[in-house]
Design a protein around this motif. Sequence first.
Motif, PDB file in Angstrom:
ATOM      1  N   LEU A 105     122.838  74.755  33.230  1.00  0.00           N
ATOM      2  CA  LEU A 105     121.996  74.008  32.299  1.00  0.00           C
ATOM      3  C   LEU A 105     121.948  74.816  30.998  1.00  0.00           C
ATOM      4  O   LEU A 105     121.522  75.986  31.009  1.00  0.00           O
TER       5      LEU A 105
ATOM      6  N   VAL B 171     120.528  75.274  27.225  1.00  0.00           N
ATOM      7  CA  VAL B 171     119.479  74.943  26.249  1.00  0.00           C
ATOM      8  C   VAL B 171     120.056  75.344  24.876  1.00  0.00           C
ATOM      9  O   VAL B 171     120.008  76.523  24.482  1.00  0.00           O
TER      10      VAL B 171
ATOM     11  N   HIS C 204     127.563  70.648  34.257  1.00  0.00           N
ATOM     12  CA  HIS C 204     126.760  71.195  33.157  1.00  0.00           C
ATOM     13  C   HIS C 204     125.989  70.095  32.450  1.00  0.00           C
ATOM     14  O   HIS C 204     126.304  68.915  32.547  1.00  0.00           O
TER      15      HIS C 204
ATOM     16  N   ARG D 178     123.573  69.769  28.557  1.00  0.00           N
ATOM     17  CA  ARG D 178     122.991  70.408  27.385  1.00  0.00           C
ATOM     18  C   ARG D 178     121.701  69.701  27.031  1.00  0.00           C
ATOM     19  O   ARG D 178     121.635  68.481  27.008  1.00  0.00           O
TER      20      ARG D 178
ATOM     21  N   LEU E  40     114.542  69.245  28.742  1.00  0.00           N
ATOM     22  CA  LEU E  40     114.603  70.328  29.733  1.00  0.00           C
ATOM     23  C   LEU E  40     113.812  69.966  30.988  1.00  0.00           C
ATOM     24  O   LEU E  40     114.294  70.181  32.122  1.00  0.00           O
TER      25      LEU E  40
ATOM     26  N   LEU F  62     115.446  69.547  34.759  1.00  0.00           N
ATOM     27  CA  LEU F  62     114.947  70.325  35.912  1.00  0.00           C
ATOM     28  C   LEU F  62     114.478  69.412  37.036  1.00  0.00           C
ATOM     29  O   LEU F  62     114.586  69.757  38.225  1.00  0.00           O
TER      30      LEU F  62
ATOM     31  N   TRP G 203     119.629  73.827  39.630  1.00  0.00           N
ATOM     32  CA  TRP G 203     120.597  74.505  38.776  1.00  0.00           C
ATOM     33  C   TRP G 203     120.774  75.933  39.255  1.00  0.00           C
ATOM     34  O   TRP G 203     119.839  76.578  39.714  1.00  0.00           O
TER      35      TRP G 203
ATOM     36  N   ILE H  23     120.798  79.073  33.924  1.00  0.00           N
ATOM     37  CA  ILE H  23     120.359  78.512  32.635  1.00  0.00           C
ATOM     38  C   ILE H  23     120.775  79.501  31.555  1.00  0.00           C
ATOM     39  O   ILE H  23     120.447  80.690  31.610  1.00  0.00           O
TER      40      ILE H  23
ATOM     41  N   GLY I  41     120.430  79.826  27.437  1.00  0.00           N
ATOM     42  CA  GLY I  41     119.687  79.195  26.348  1.00  0.00           C
ATOM     43  C   GLY I  41     119.788  79.968  25.049  1.00  0.00           C
ATOM     44  O   GLY I  41     119.739  81.204  25.039  1.00  0.00           O
TER      45      GLY I  41
ATOM     46  N   VAL J  98     110.403  77.014  32.520  1.00  0.00           N
ATOM     47  CA  VAL J  98     111.101  77.363  33.766  1.00  0.00           C
ATOM     48  C   VAL J  98     110.218  78.231  34.653  1.00  0.00           C
ATOM     49  O   VAL J  98     110.078  77.981  35.872  1.00  0.00           O
TER      50      VAL J  98
ATOM     51  N   TYR K 179     118.143  83.239  33.968  1.00  0.00           N
ATOM     52  CA  TYR K 179     118.048  82.716  32.585  1.00  0.00           C
ATOM     53  C   TYR K 179     118.603  83.802  31.661  1.00  0.00           C
ATOM     54  O   TYR K 179     118.057  84.898  31.549  1.00  0.00           O
TER      55      TYR K 179
END
Length: 775
Positions: A8, A10, A33, A35, A42, A46, A51, A54, A56, A72, A81
């Motif tokens: 994912l 961001v 994937h 975007r 977002l 989720l 996922w 992430i 971002g 998140v 992340y």
Amino acid sequence: MGISLRVLMVEDSEDDARLLVRQLQHAGYDLTHKRVDTASALEAALDRQPWDLIIGDYNMPHFSGTAALAIVRRRGLDIPYICLSGTIAEELAVSAMKAGANDYVTKGETARLLPAIERELREAKARAALRATEARYATLVEHAPVGIYCSNPEGRFLSVNAALVRILGYDSPADVLRLDMARDVYADPAERQRLVDRDTYSDRQYDDVEATWKRKDGRSIAVQLNVRAVRNGAGRVEYYETFVRDVTDQRRLQQQLLQSQKMEAVGRLAGGIAHDFNNLLTVITSYNDLLLEDLGTDDPKRGDLEQVRKAADGAAALTRQLLAFSRQQVVEPRVVSLNAVVESLQMILRRVLGEDVELATTLGPELGAVKADLGQLEQVLMNLAVNARDAMPTGGKLTIETANVQHDPDYARAQSAAPVSRFVMLAVTDTGVGMDEATKARIFEPFFTTKEPGKGTGLGLATVYGIVQQSGGFIWVYSEPGHGTSFKVYLPRMDESAEPLAAPAAPRMARGTETVLLVEDNAAVRTVTKQMLERHGYTVLEAPNGEAALHLADQHHGPIHLLLTDVVMPLMGGRQLADRLAHARPETKVLYASGYTDDSVVRHGVLEEGTAYLQKPFTPESLARKVGEVLDSSTARRTTARLVPREAQSGSRILLIDDDASLRGAIRRALERAGHEVVEATDGAAGLRLYRARGADVIILDIFMPERDGLEFILDLRAEGRRAKVIAISGGGQTGQIDMLRAAAAFGAARTLSKPVALSQLLAAVDDVLLEGAL
């Protein structure tokens, strides 16, 4: 095929997103994937699917990386992340890491990005595996059948499982976590401190200890604790890990097993003693009867011998109690109603209990029948009632209850009873002093008593226990100090209808010729008592009080053989009257009459124990019998029956087989004096050889002997086709589940007699057998 990876992104730049996708695909990832560049997008992504990673952008014009991280982490998601940014200052990188980012990478640094992704994916996988393992262990702990908890040295629970909550009787773990262990869990707060002070607990193995805890409702339970101490680097205990098992039922069953084994061992001993003691009693009573026959009615030694016989009869009663306790007593089971048994004993029970104890009965309607020996059932009820009376020294209430009840067969089997579901209950409940647990645990032990020395043998409840067990039942006892006691006897219920209780045959009353001074302040009682005595041949002098009685005795010129007086009278009581009359007429015997029971009068200090006593209300038969007993105690007017058989039966050959030399000698002497020829053998093998060689008109045979016992002897005779006349005698009752005398009768014995046996009874049996045809 590449490594599956759900990413994912961001990112507000589509070009940067495409570049990132190409880099990951080139690295061998098979991508799924998406975007997003807003908070709502977002959230939606989720919600849509899970996922793996992430990535971002940290700086976006409308949606910052900090906000994305917050979304998140707020959801509690453990998704790696990684922050990307074209330029990122060190302060921003630290801020991103604090916000929850796993790493940060500058855009374009592919060489650093890919290793970071691999590391984070690897660590995320390890964390997921750890969480799964922890979840499995948490489930295992939570659903474990034993209690599990952690506690600190101060005595507070740190964590508990559901089983521990159940063991302690609380509603939730939160309730238990609030408890102070020493105060709220241990029955004795000092016990926990003693266990902590042991300090033998290792961090490598569990130490087994037992303790007494208390539940939320206050009930004490026995628990087994397996404790491991977790220590810090300095060796001090940080917390304890403990497994808990409630072993209350197990310990109770172990105690019941130990008690049962102890009772069985003592029962075997008691049965053996009773068997041997019966042999000794037979010798004593037999020689006693022979000596009495030789003495004249006026011989001064006669009174001593009669006291010996009286003591022997008491000892015989004691052996019957021992046999009942040890479940070796010969019984005659009948199908009877407990209601009928209770009703038939009510009058006797009221006399035994006394005026200061109220008797109440609650008899169940349509009560089922039980199969047991009637005399033993009466003994059970009387023993329980007497115990209850003694537990109420200042009076109280005794309640007898019957009812049909149901029990689980497995529960009944665990109580050593017949594994059936239908029982009939007999409950005897008093309002007396009650018992503590220590006393209650021993009440069925033979010779255990809480009474004063000389007030009890300690066999009453032991006898009850043996009788109930022998009848296939069990006993439940509840008692608290100061709140009375309840005994509940459960006997298997029978499908047959109860047999009616036969009324006892009235004994034949011998007539008297003596003079009786009757003193009774109640005119109606005095009149009817005089009539009853005169109908039995006595001369009666009557007086309404003590002074009149003394005056009448002074004016009477003939002998006064007996003073029959009420105990409680105005002006002068019966005891004072007897004392004053004794100065002028020391030969006069005394019989007291009262509405109190003998034990009650003794307990209240009115009469000395052993004083001749007649309980009111009395029947003509009981009055005549008691008067005769008191008069016979000095004059021996009713002499012992002479041990002489019918003339027609003398001169027969009797084979006497018994391993007890003393008993053989007594029986041989009686038989020879009756004119019989006696040949003796010490065991079944020798007896069989004698019989084959010389024959015999009658064989008197003991059951228990070495070499070959009595039953084997009878079977040998039958195998040889010999039609012998056998009289089997035994004092052993039962062996296992076999009634030996009944077995002897089934195998062909003409008569069976239980020891101790009177010689007159044995000689009468010999006469009867000689008159009958051979078996």
